[in-house]
Design a protein around this motif. Structure first.
Motif, PDB file in Angstrom:
ATOM      1  N   ALA A 178       0.850  -1.186   0.000  1.00 13.53           N
ATOM      2  CA  ALA A 178       0.000   0.000   0.000  1.00 13.53           C
ATOM      3  C   ALA A 178       0.888   1.239   0.000  1.00 13.53           C
ATOM      4  N   LYS A 179       0.440   2.285  -0.664  1.00 14.66           N
ATOM      5  CA  LYS A 179       1.207   3.533  -0.663  1.00 14.66           C
ATOM      6  C   LYS A 179       1.260   4.127   0.742  1.00 14.66           C
ATOM      7  N   ASP A 180       0.174   3.986   1.484  1.00 14.50           N
ATOM      8  CA  ASP A 180       0.135   4.434   2.876  1.00 14.50           C
ATOM      9  C   ASP A 180       0.371   3.207   3.746  1.00 14.50           C
ATOM     10  N   GLU A 181       1.626   2.926   4.025  1.00 14.39           N
ATOM     11  CA  GLU A 181       1.980   1.709   4.772  1.00 14.39           C
ATOM     12  C   GLU A 181       1.426   1.728   6.197  1.00 14.39           C
ATOM     13  N   ALA A 182       1.055   2.896   6.711  1.00 14.69           N
ATOM     14  CA  ALA A 182       0.488   2.979   8.052  1.00 14.69           C
ATOM     15  C   ALA A 182      -1.011   2.658   8.053  1.00 14.69           C
ATOM     16  N   SER A 183      -1.568   2.529   6.878  1.00 14.69           N
ATOM     17  CA  SER A 183      -2.995   2.219   6.761  1.00 14.69           C
ATOM     18  C   SER A 183      -3.297   0.884   7.432  1.00 14.69           C
ATOM     19  N   LYS A 184      -4.433   0.817   8.056  1.00 19.93           N
ATOM     20  CA  LYS A 184      -4.843  -0.422   8.708  1.00 19.93           C
ATOM     21  C   LYS A 184      -5.749  -1.253   7.789  1.00 19.93           C
ATOM     22  N   ALA A 185      -5.814  -0.880   6.532  1.00 18.25           N
ATOM     23  CA  ALA A 185      -6.651  -1.617   5.584  1.00 18.25           C
ATOM     24  C   ALA A 185      -6.054  -2.997   5.335  1.00 18.25           C
ATOM     25  N   PRO A 186      -6.877  -4.023   5.292  1.00 17.65           N
ATOM     26  CA  PRO A 186      -6.355  -5.383   5.093  1.00 17.65           C
ATOM     27  C   PRO A 186      -5.791  -5.568   3.686  1.00 17.65           C
ATOM     28  N   SER A 187      -4.824  -6.459   3.585  1.00 15.73           N
ATOM     29  CA  SER A 187      -4.287  -6.770   2.258  1.00 15.73           C
ATOM     30  C   SER A 187      -5.326  -7.607   1.518  1.00 15.73           C
ATOM     31  N   PHE A 188      -5.332  -7.495   0.206  1.00 17.43           N
ATOM     32  CA  PHE A 188      -6.274  -8.264  -0.595  1.00 17.43           C
ATOM     33  C   PHE A 188      -5.996  -9.762  -0.491  1.00 17.43           C
ATOM     34  N   VAL A 189      -4.748 -10.139  -0.303  1.00 13.40           N
ATOM     35  CA  VAL A 189      -4.418 -11.559  -0.136  1.00 13.40           C
ATOM     36  C   VAL A 189      -5.045 -12.077   1.150  1.00 13.40           C
ATOM     37  N   ASP A 190      -4.945 -11.295   2.233  1.00 15.55           N
ATOM     38  CA  ASP A 190      -5.562 -11.704   3.499  1.00 15.55           C
ATOM     39  C   ASP A 190      -7.083 -11.793   3.363  1.00 15.55           C
ATOM     40  N   VAL A 191      -7.673 -10.851   2.647  1.00 22.03           N
ATOM     41  CA  VAL A 191      -9.121 -10.880   2.422  1.00 22.03           C
ATOM     42  C   VAL A 191      -9.494 -12.144   1.648  1.00 22.03           C
ATOM     43  N   ALA A 192      -8.727 -12.458   0.612  1.00 25.50           N
ATOM     44  CA  ALA A 192      -9.013 -13.633  -0.214  1.00 25.50           C
ATOM     45  C   ALA A 192      -8.929 -14.930   0.586  1.00 25.50           C
ATOM     46  N   ARG A 193      -8.081 -14.954   1.601  1.00 20.09           N
ATOM     47  CA  ARG A 193      -7.885 -16.174   2.402  1.00 20.09           C
ATOM     48  C   ARG A 193      -8.949 -16.385   3.472  1.00 20.09           C
ATOM     49  N   LEU A 194      -9.756 -15.390   3.746  1.00 12.46           N
ATOM     50  CA  LEU A 194     -10.809 -15.539   4.755  1.00 12.46           C
ATOM     51  C   LEU A 194     -11.819 -16.587   4.303  1.00 12.46           C
ATOM     52  N   PRO A 195     -12.238 -17.469   5.196  1.00 13.70           N
ATOM     53  CA  PRO A 195     -13.219 -18.496   4.812  1.00 13.70           C
ATOM     54  C   PRO A 195     -14.533 -17.900   4.300  1.00 13.70           C
ATOM     55  N   SER A 196     -14.872 -16.713   4.772  1.00 11.41           N
ATOM     56  CA  SER A 196     -16.141 -16.084   4.374  1.00 11.41           C
ATOM     57  C   SER A 196     -16.061 -15.359   3.036  1.00 11.41           C
ATOM     58  N   THR A 197     -14.871 -15.268   2.454  1.00 12.16           N
ATOM     59  CA  THR A 197     -14.713 -14.508   1.216  1.00 12.16           C
ATOM     60  C   THR A 197     -15.197 -15.308   0.018  1.00 12.16           C
ATOM     61  N   THR A 198     -16.175 -14.729  -0.668  1.00 17.11           N
ATOM     62  CA  THR A 198     -16.663 -15.245  -1.938  1.00 17.11           C
ATOM     63  C   THR A 198     -16.778 -14.048  -2.881  1.00 17.11           C
ATOM     64  N   SER A 204     -13.828  -8.024  -7.872  1.00 15.85           N
ATOM     65  CA  SER A 204     -14.180  -9.190  -7.053  1.00 15.85           C
ATOM     66  C   SER A 204     -13.487 -10.449  -7.568  1.00 15.85           C
ATOM     67  N   ALA A 205     -13.494 -10.644  -8.875  1.00 15.47           N
ATOM     68  CA  ALA A 205     -12.834 -11.813  -9.472  1.00 15.47           C
ATOM     69  C   ALA A 205     -11.334 -11.765  -9.212  1.00 15.47           C
ATOM     70  N   TYR A 206     -10.746 -10.567  -9.287  1.00 17.10           N
ATOM     71  CA  TYR A 206      -9.314 -10.430  -9.016  1.00 17.10           C
ATOM     72  C   TYR A 206      -8.995 -10.822  -7.574  1.00 17.10           C
ATOM     73  N   ILE A 207      -9.747 -10.287  -6.630  1.00 17.39           N
ATOM     74  CA  ILE A 207      -9.467 -10.557  -5.215  1.00 17.39           C
ATOM     75  C   ILE A 207      -9.639 -12.046  -4.911  1.00 17.39           C
ATOM     76  N   VAL A 208     -10.725 -12.636  -5.359  1.00 14.75           N
ATOM     77  CA  VAL A 208     -10.939 -14.070  -5.110  1.00 14.75           C
ATOM     78  C   VAL A 208      -9.821 -14.893  -5.761  1.00 14.75           C
ATOM     79  N   GLY A 209      -9.323 -14.436  -6.890  1.00 17.14           N
ATOM     80  CA  GLY A 209      -8.248 -15.135  -7.590  1.00 17.14           C
ATOM     81  C   GLY A 209      -6.911 -15.112  -6.849  1.00 17.14           C
ATOM     82  N   LEU A 210      -6.795 -14.292  -5.807  1.00 15.66           N
ATOM     83  CA  LEU A 210      -5.555 -14.239  -5.034  1.00 15.66           C
ATOM     84  C   LEU A 210      -5.442 -15.382  -4.033  1.00 15.66           C
TER      85      LEU A 210
END
Length: 109
Positions: free
Chosen positions: A50-70, A99-105
């Motif tokens: 992320a450009k703002d490394e201090a951001s607390k926004a989750p990485s897309f890879v972490d989001v993709a790995r969540l069991p609830s992510t579809t 959405s397809a990109y994130i799930v594809g991670l």
């Protein structure tokens, strides 16, 4: 009462589905969108911080790995307003592609 022939019904169903099928999702377009909008706060893949490394926004890879992510869950999320995110106005194609990109991670197992 006269019923429609099966071929007529097939033609009607096909015509109704044609506009929806005209534009499919494109994970590559989703990645380009992520690289232009989302990378300000999110790590959009393993290599792109992320450009703002201090951001607390989750990485897309972490989001993709969540069991609830579809794909559907991401689409609903992107169509909803969130206090800590900008209100981007995305087209249905952009939402579908992102959405397809994130799930594809999700790592292949």
């Amino acid at each position: 009462m006269k019923f429609a022939t099966p071929m007529f019904l097939i033609a009607i169903i096909g015509a109704a589905a044609a506009p929806a099928a005209a534009q499919s999702t494109d994970p590559a377009a989703g990645r380009r969108l992520a690289a232009s909008l989302c990378v300000e706060c999110h790590r959009i893949d393993e290599k792109t911080p992320a450009k703002d490394e201090a951001s607390k926004a989750p990485s897309f890879v972490d989001v993709a790995r969540l069991p609830s992510t579809t794909e559907l869950a991401i689409k609903v999320f992107l169509r909803s307003s969130h206090r800590q995110m900008p209100d981007f106005i995305l087209t249905p194609y952009e939402i579908d592609s992102l959405s397809a990109y994130i799930v594809g991670l999700t790592p292949k197992q």
